[in-house]
Structure formats: C-alpha cells, structure tokens
Write a protein that holds these residues in place. Structure first.
Motif: not given
Ligand code: GLN
Length: 516
Positions: A448, A161, A34, A30, A307, A417, A75, A132
């Motif tokens: 998502t 996370i 991120y 993560r 989302w 969230e 995703y 993931k």
């Molecule tokens: N912040 C969480 C993660 O990165 C959920 C992100 C999401 O489900 N879009 O796992």
C-alpha cells in the motif's frame, strides 16, 4: 466477574462499548490525517501571494515528491508499529503513545517554521504507524473467536474512518479559507486531541483488549529477522540480493534530483524484500503453498497499482482542483480540500449498496471471487480517470474545467475502493500459510505504501507530460493491467487451490455478512 471486568464487557446497541470508544478515537485520528492530507500539497505549492497566506512556494514536482515519500512512510511504519505492539507494549498502550505523538505532530505543523513542517510530518508518520494497524487489531479483539458480530463491528468502524475524513475535509477547508494554513493544521491537531481524550476516558471499556503482549508469539511464526538470518545462510539467494543492492547503490551515482538517496534507500529496502520473498518461496513445503504464494504476489502488484492511482487524490488531483478547476458554486468558491471529502461521502452512501451487490452475485453463483472483485475495483477506479482526462481536455480548450468531472472521478474511485479494499487484506491472509500470516500483513502494508510513492512519482511526471497525458496513461495502465488479471482468472483461481471455497464452506454465515 469483577466490577472492572464487567464494565469492560458492557454492551450498547448490540456491540461492546469499547467499539464506540475505538470508533470515536479512529474517527478523530482520520479527521487529523485526512484534514492534513487535504491541505498538504496545496500548502507546499502556495506562493507568498496565495489568498490563504504564504505556503512553502515549492514547485508541483517537489510537492508531489514529498507527498509520495510521506504516504509511503506512513504505511511502511505500520510494520514496526505492529511489531512494537505484538512484542513489547501491547496494542492498547501503543495506540495511546501513537495518539500522543500525533497530537504533538499536528500541533507542531501549526507552527509557521520550516523546521516545524518537517518535524511535524516525521511525528505524524511515527504516530500513524503506531496507531492505525493496532487500533484495527483491537476492534477484532473485542469479539470472541467466531462471533458473527465481528464483521459488522468492522463495518461500523469503517464508517468512523470515513466520517472523520468527511468532517475534516469540510471543516479544515473552511478554516484554511478563513484563517490560513496553520489554523488548518492546528484544527487537525485539535481533532486528534479530542481523539486522545476519548481514548483515555474510554480505557475502562478496553481493559481486556490489546494488553502487553497479548499475542503470545507463536514459536513457529516466521519473522523478518528469521528470514534475514536464513538469507545470510543461503549463498544463491544472498548473491542475487547483493547484486540488487549493488545496483540500488550505484543508482545513487546515476540518478539526479534532491531525492536520489531516498531512492537508493528505497531500492535497497526492496532488494531485501525480494531476498526475503525468495526465502519464503524456498521454504514453502508443497506445491499448493507455492502456487498460493504466486497469487499473493500478484495481489500485491494489484494493490500497488490500485493505490498508485487512487492516492492521486491528495496529490495531482488536489493540485488540479486548486489550479485548474472552476470551483464557484452559486457565487461561492468551494475550498479545494472539500473535494477530497467526496470519497468519504460516497463511501457512507454506497458502502452497503456495493457490498450487497457482490453478496447478491455470490448468492446467484456468479463470479465474485476476491481476485475478480479486486480486478473489477481497479478497472472501475481506473475508469474514474477518464473524467479527469475530459477535465484536462476542457481545461486545454477553455482555460478552466468544470467541477463535475471531479465529482464523477471520485465517485468511480469510491466504487472501485469498495470493491478492492475490503477483500484484499483478508484474501492475502487466507492464502498465506499460518506461520507467515503476520509477515504477509506487514508486506501488504508495504505494498500500500509503495502505491503511495508510485502515486507521487506519476503525479510528478505531469510537470513534463501535462495532466491530459498522465490521466490518460493512468486510465490505460490500470484498466489493461486489471483486464489481464481477469483474462487469466481461471488459472489464477486454480493456483489458489480452493482457498476461498474452503474458507467459505467453513463460515458460510460470516461470508454472507455485509462486510465493508
Ligand atoms: N480510507 C481507508 C483508511 O483511511 C483506507 C486507506 C488505505 O488503505 N490506503 O483507513
């Protein structure tokens, strides 16, 4: 027990040591995800004279377009990633290959070439898809069925996370300000490399989970392939699907813009999904299952809306922070990526508080059903955009807006969230008939991802309508949509036919655990 097996089951602080290995691996994964997301869009729009060095010089619209596709694919690829693990490699090996792919992807982004940019993104999409979903499955696998520590294990994992996200947005932001974009991308790569090292070194604590193929495929379980075959055999449903596909393809000749064939592919895919959903509905044997299926579809809609707004964080809100926010605090300019860390920071502080709030309401027998929580989460998150509306208004009046608006917006987004995210997937799995459980999990990820694409599209529209209108629009749409759901809460709950109540009675204790 052999030596190897007893090592695998060793515990520390009341949990299997494997949990900490997965915690650290996911923390670094993560970190890289991120960290990269925090600079992606502002890198794409950075011009040759940018203080952090030259970026790609794209327009806001182009950058948000790519951002939308990227988040969606990340995703969406979780679906084949999950299937690969279930059928072929097992979770443990798939996570390992995913981690290696991610190191390669982030490493490639550190190269200052356009080909490297696209190759890097492609590798990251593949890598996250493999890692993931499967690492989460492995966390579950560390505990025996019915072990009450499992929910706690997931809460600890969730902290990992967000810790990763918080560290990344802080450090990557500082590194970019000091050494430029590619050092930031490289930093994400180093983070992932550390994750890979931890994972490889911790293998001895994981020998009993995620083995290939641990999950013996249930012969009754329906797969995407089965549904597709059924669809081919049903003239009515096939006809509807083909009409939708034809409309999708004709869009290619009507739409303009460089991503038009991307939309053709997306709509064709969605047409197939509609066809499959019709086949599932047709196959469900009784009214109870059919009713619950309707609730699942409504949940998917809520997930897309949620989302679609939330993922503005890495998109339009990131551009807004970079271009229109006064980021100077005590003479120091706070780097834009750091603002995205507010979400992770707030989660670490408020996760337990929000979970306790909902648990207390439930104890007092006040409304705390999953649908209610998800709708309230969407409203709270949507209201967070009111602060962005005020920010845009301030900018329009003064040519600059205060960073306090962003802090407030991210605070509301986080509380939202924490109300929606922990319950939505488990709610879907509670409602889905057993033989569709995996499939619904896949579709949940697809929803998502679709939300991510919606976020990109909505953000792009700011180039035409301006931020004030777009942030207002997001607020109104999300709040009204969720209020409508609350208005029909009673009939919706009736359609669930007591799925939650039955589950609650079965595991009163687990339901009371503070699951975040
Ligand atoms: N912040 C969480 C993660 O990165 C959920 C992100 C999401 O489900 N879009 O796992």
């Amino acid at each position: 027990m052999t030596d190897k097996a007893s090592t695998a089951h060793r515990e520390l602080w009341g949990h299997p040591i494997g949990l900490y290995v997965l915690f650290l691996t996911e923390m670094w994964e993560r970190f890289s995800y991120y960290g990269m997301r925090a600079i992606l869009v502002i890198y794409m729009i950075a011009t040759a004279t940018d203080p952090n060095g030259p970026g790609l010089g794209w327009s806001d619209e182009e950058a948000l377009m790519l951002y939308g596709w990227y988040v969606m694919l990340v995703y969406l690829l979780s679906i084949p990633g999950g299937i690969l693990a279930d059928r072929l490699w097992g979770q443990r090996k798939t996570v390992m290959i995913g981690a290696i792919t991610l190191v390669a992807g982030h490493g490639t982004l550190a190269i200052e070439e356009t080909w490297a940019f696209f190759t890097g993104l492609g590798l990251i999409i593949l890598g996250v898809g493999m890692l993931k979903p499967n690492i989460s499955t492995m966390v579950g696998g560390l505990y025996r069925e019915g072990d009450i520590r499992r929910d706690k294990g997931f809460s600890i994992f969730y902290i990992g996370i967000n810790l990763g996200s918080l560290l990344a947005t802080t450090f990557v932001g500082l590194i970019v300000a000091e050494y430029g974009w590619h050092a930031g991308f490289g930093m994400a790569g180093i983070g992932m490399l550390l994750g890979l090292v931890v994972y490889l070194r911790g293998q001895k604590y994981l020998t009993h989970v995620g083995n290939a193929p641990e999950k013996v495929v249930d012969p009754n379980e329906v797969t995407f392939g089965d549904l597709f075959r059924d669809l081919l055999k049903s003239p009515l449903h096939l006809g509807i699907t083909l009409v939708l596909i034809a409309i999708s393809i004709s869009m290619g000749f009507i739409l303009t813009g460089i991503d038009k064939w991307g939309y053709v592919a997306l709509f064709t895919f969605l047409s197939l999904v509609v066809g499959m959903l019709m086949m599932i509905y047709k196959d469900l044997s009784d009214q109870i299952q059919k009713d619950r299926f309707i609730v699942i579809l409504i949940t998917f809609a809520l997930v897309i809306v949620f989302w679609g707004a939330f993922e503005q964080a890495g998109g339009l809100m990131s551009i807004y922070t970079e271009q229109k926010t006064d980021r100077v605090l005590f003479g120091w300019t706070i780097p834009t990526p750091m603002f995205q860390g507010l979400n992770a920071g707030f989660i670490t502080i408020f996760a337990v508080i929000v979970a306790n709030f909902w648990a207390r309401r439930k104890l007092k027998s006040k409304e705390a059903s999953s649908i209610f929580k998800m709708a309230m989460g969407t409203i709270i998150m949507g209201l967070g955009f009111v602060w962005m509306v005020l920010a845009a208004a301030e900018y329009d009046a003064n040519d600059s807006s205060s960073m306090i608006w962003l802090v407030l917006a991210y605070f509301f987004h986080t509380i939202g969230e924490l109300s929606l995210s922990p319950v939505s997937l488990s709610f879907v799995t509670k409602l889905a008939p057993l033989k569709y459980a995996s499939l619904m999990m896949g579709l949940y990820f697809a929803a998502t991802g679709l939300g991510g694409k919606v976020a990109g599209i909505v953000g792009e529209s700011a180039s035409d309508f301006g931020e004030y209108a777009v942030f207002s629009g997001i607020t109104i749409f999300t709040v009204v949509f969720a209020l409508l759901i609350i208005a029909v809460l009673k009939p919706l709950k009736r359609l669930t036919h007591g799925a939650e109540e039955a589950e609650r009675e079965m595991s009163e204790e687990a339901a009371e655990t503070l699951d975040v």
